[in-house]
Design an enzyme around this catalytic site. Structure first.
Site, PDB file in Angstrom:
ATOM      1  N   ASP A  79      44.363  20.332  -8.709  1.00  0.00           N
ATOM      2  CA  ASP A  79      45.163  20.041  -9.943  1.00  0.00           C
ATOM      3  C   ASP A  79      46.197  19.017  -9.978  1.00  0.00           C
ATOM      4  O   ASP A  79      46.968  18.502 -10.495  1.00  0.00           O
ATOM      5  CB  ASP A  79      45.778  21.253 -10.706  1.00  0.00           C
ATOM      6  CG  ASP A  79      46.847  21.914  -9.812  1.00  0.00           C
ATOM      7  OD1 ASP A  79      46.955  21.482  -8.489  1.00  0.00           O
ATOM      8  OD2 ASP A  79      47.441  23.014 -10.180  1.00  0.00           O
ATOM      9  N   SER A  80      46.291  18.697  -8.338  1.00  0.00           N
ATOM     10  CA  SER A  80      47.420  17.411  -8.004  1.00  0.00           C
ATOM     11  C   SER A  80      46.719  16.182  -8.591  1.00  0.00           C
ATOM     12  O   SER A  80      47.532  15.088  -8.652  1.00  0.00           O
ATOM     13  CB  SER A  80      47.470  17.530  -6.522  1.00  0.00           C
ATOM     14  OG  SER A  80      46.343  17.306  -6.035  1.00  0.00           O
ATOM     15  N   ASP A 104      40.318  23.967  -8.191  1.00  0.00           N
ATOM     16  CA  ASP A 104      41.725  24.491  -8.710  1.00  0.00           C
ATOM     17  C   ASP A 104      41.740  25.138 -10.114  1.00  0.00           C
ATOM     18  O   ASP A 104      40.968  24.427 -11.122  1.00  0.00           O
ATOM     19  CB  ASP A 104      42.814  23.523  -8.604  1.00  0.00           C
ATOM     20  CG  ASP A 104      43.663  23.603  -7.372  1.00  0.00           C
ATOM     21  OD1 ASP A 104      43.595  24.716  -6.715  1.00  0.00           O
ATOM     22  OD2 ASP A 104      44.499  22.662  -6.926  1.00  0.00           O
ATOM     23  N   LYS A 148      40.252  28.191  -6.463  1.00  0.00           N
ATOM     24  CA  LYS A 148      41.370  28.236  -5.814  1.00  0.00           C
ATOM     25  C   LYS A 148      42.520  28.795  -6.946  1.00  0.00           C
ATOM     26  O   LYS A 148      42.435  28.066  -7.768  1.00  0.00           O
ATOM     27  CB  LYS A 148      41.953  27.014  -4.941  1.00  0.00           C
ATOM     28  CG  LYS A 148      43.322  27.559  -4.388  1.00  0.00           C
ATOM     29  CD  LYS A 148      43.517  26.285  -3.287  1.00  0.00           C
ATOM     30  CE  LYS A 148      44.301  25.014  -3.819  1.00  0.00           C
ATOM     31  NZ  LYS A 148      45.528  25.331  -4.556  1.00  0.00           N
ATOM     32  N   GLU A 163      46.862  29.668  -7.548  1.00  0.00           N
ATOM     33  CA  GLU A 163      48.259  29.670  -6.828  1.00  0.00           C
ATOM     34  C   GLU A 163      48.951  31.189  -7.111  1.00  0.00           C
ATOM     35  O   GLU A 163      48.691  31.864  -8.017  1.00  0.00           O
ATOM     36  CB  GLU A 163      49.117  28.634  -7.146  1.00  0.00           C
ATOM     37  CG  GLU A 163      48.396  27.188  -6.855  1.00  0.00           C
ATOM     38  CD  GLU A 163      49.592  26.303  -7.399  1.00  0.00           C
ATOM     39  OE1 GLU A 163      50.619  26.486  -7.695  1.00  0.00           O
ATOM     40  OE2 GLU A 163      49.234  24.947  -7.167  1.00  0.00           O
ATOM     41  N   GLU A 204      51.126  26.243   1.926  1.00  0.00           N
ATOM     42  CA  GLU A 204      51.970  24.999   1.904  1.00  0.00           C
ATOM     43  C   GLU A 204      53.480  24.959   2.092  1.00  0.00           C
ATOM     44  O   GLU A 204      54.024  25.935   1.669  1.00  0.00           O
ATOM     45  CB  GLU A 204      51.480  24.378   0.352  1.00  0.00           C
ATOM     46  CG  GLU A 204      52.133  23.168   0.078  1.00  0.00           C
ATOM     47  CD  GLU A 204      51.566  22.675  -1.330  1.00  0.00           C
ATOM     48  OE1 GLU A 204      52.055  21.643  -1.670  1.00  0.00           O
ATOM     49  OE2 GLU A 204      50.820  23.204  -1.943  1.00  0.00           O
TER      50      GLU A 204
END
Length: 353
Positions: A84-85, A123, A153, A155, A223
């Protein structure tokens, strides 16, 4: 009759050969397309587990489109994350929060078309899995069915996130966890801040990673945490850890495609390029140089020249075309066409070569 049958078979054989050839590399076309994929070449979770057991580092790169996916595939990278970056790197936002699921699916599909070998992980974007386990499972299903991903993925390690991860795994979808700095939680974290820098935070990183493992995650991203914290989490887990800004003691590493290539030479991107990222090339400088050269050559009428103007019209057709233009009263257009044909003729020196 036998001879006729042989001739028919021969024609059919030639037709089949032509179709097969045309389906791979079309003749007389301007553009080629993506090549067919072999699903048997895809990296699997079993292969990642085998690498982990052998102590072989796992390589992962974050990418967002077809061209970068092709490069990652060619390099033999183990895992490709569609992150999602993309919100920041591709769409120009200051955070990862604005990107939607539909936008993520576009990126996922593009990467899936280009990367034939890596395990593909997508993501779950902010706002698409927090409300309920049903929402989380529905989103994960879309990422696999519509995005062409192999896994997802998510978070964080709050109880609701752990429950969501467990529900998605129970739905038959592989899940990668993500702890430490979780960009979707910058509202709570107070910005893009490293985690695990004090006792309580360090212990929380390890405990959260263990909880994600218990929920069924096949791997966890660590991270922006200190190397000793990442080493502790890696040692405590039976699943691989993937580090990003977490030091050398993880089971594998991940960087963003654009970052590791030094691709973006722009003040906006400079402020979001992480200081932990090693740039293995300065591709951005090459891009800038090429664009400036292109601009200069176009401005000076140097591009395109004869060598980059490949499509020809036969002399007889050109003469007929000029006559038709004159018949239409387009004498000026006819003169322009005739003059351009003369300019496109190869010079004597180039013809002799």
């Amino acid at each position: 009759m036998a001879a006729s049958l042989v001739r028919s078979c021969s024609r059919a054989s030639r037709a089949i050969t032509t179709v097969r050839f045309m389906s791979n590399v079309p003749e007389n076309t301007v553009y080629g397309g993506p090549k067919s994929q072999n699903p048997n070449q895809r990296v699997t979770l079993t292969q990642l587990r085998q690498k982990h057991r052998k102590g072989e580092p796992i390589t992962m790169v974050t990418a967002y489109d077809y061209p970068s996916a092709v490069h990652i595939d060619t390099a033999g990278i183990d895992v490709c994350l569609v992150g999602d970056s993309a919100a920041m790197v591709v769409h120009g936002y200051d955070t990862t929060l604005p990107i939607s699921l539909d936008e993520m699916l576009v990126h996922c599909r593009a990467v899936a078309r280009g990367a034939k070998r890596p395990l593909l992980v997508g993501d779950l974007p902010f706002g698409t899995y927090e409300s309920s386990t049903n929402q989380a499972v529905d989103t994960a299903v879309r990422v696999l069915k519509e995005g062409g991903m192999d896994a997802i993925k998510l978070e964080g390690g709050s109880p609701s996130r752990i429950t969501a991860a467990k529900s998605i795994v129970e739905a038959g979808i592989a899940v990668m966890g993500h702890v430490g700095l979780t960009p979707q939680a910058i509202s709570v974290l107070g910005g893009f801040r490293p985690q695990g820098k004090n006792i309580a935070s360090a212990v929380k990183v390890v405990e959260t990673a263990m909880a994600l493992q218990e929920a069924g995650c096949f791997s966890v991203v660590l991270e922006c945490v200190p190397p000793p914290v990442a080493a502790a989490a890696t040692s405590a887990l039976n699943i691989p850890t993937i580090g990003i800004g977490a030091g050398p003691f993880c089971s594998g590493q991940v960087l963003v495609y654009h970052d590791l290539l030094g691709m973006m030479q722009h003040p906006h991107h400079a402020k979001v390029t992480p200081k932990f990222c090693k740039q293995y090339a300065q591709v951005g400088e090459v891009i800038n140089k090429a664009l400036l050269e292109y601009k200069e050559e176009v401005s000076k009428h140097l591009f395109p020249g004869p060598s980059h103007s490949p499509y020809k019209i036969a002399s007889s057709d050109l003469d007929g075309f000029l006559s038709e233009l004159q018949n239409l009263g387009l004498d000026k257009a006819a003169s322009a066409a005739a003059a351009s044909a003369e300019k496109m003729e190869p010079s004597d020196s180039s013809s002799s070569q």
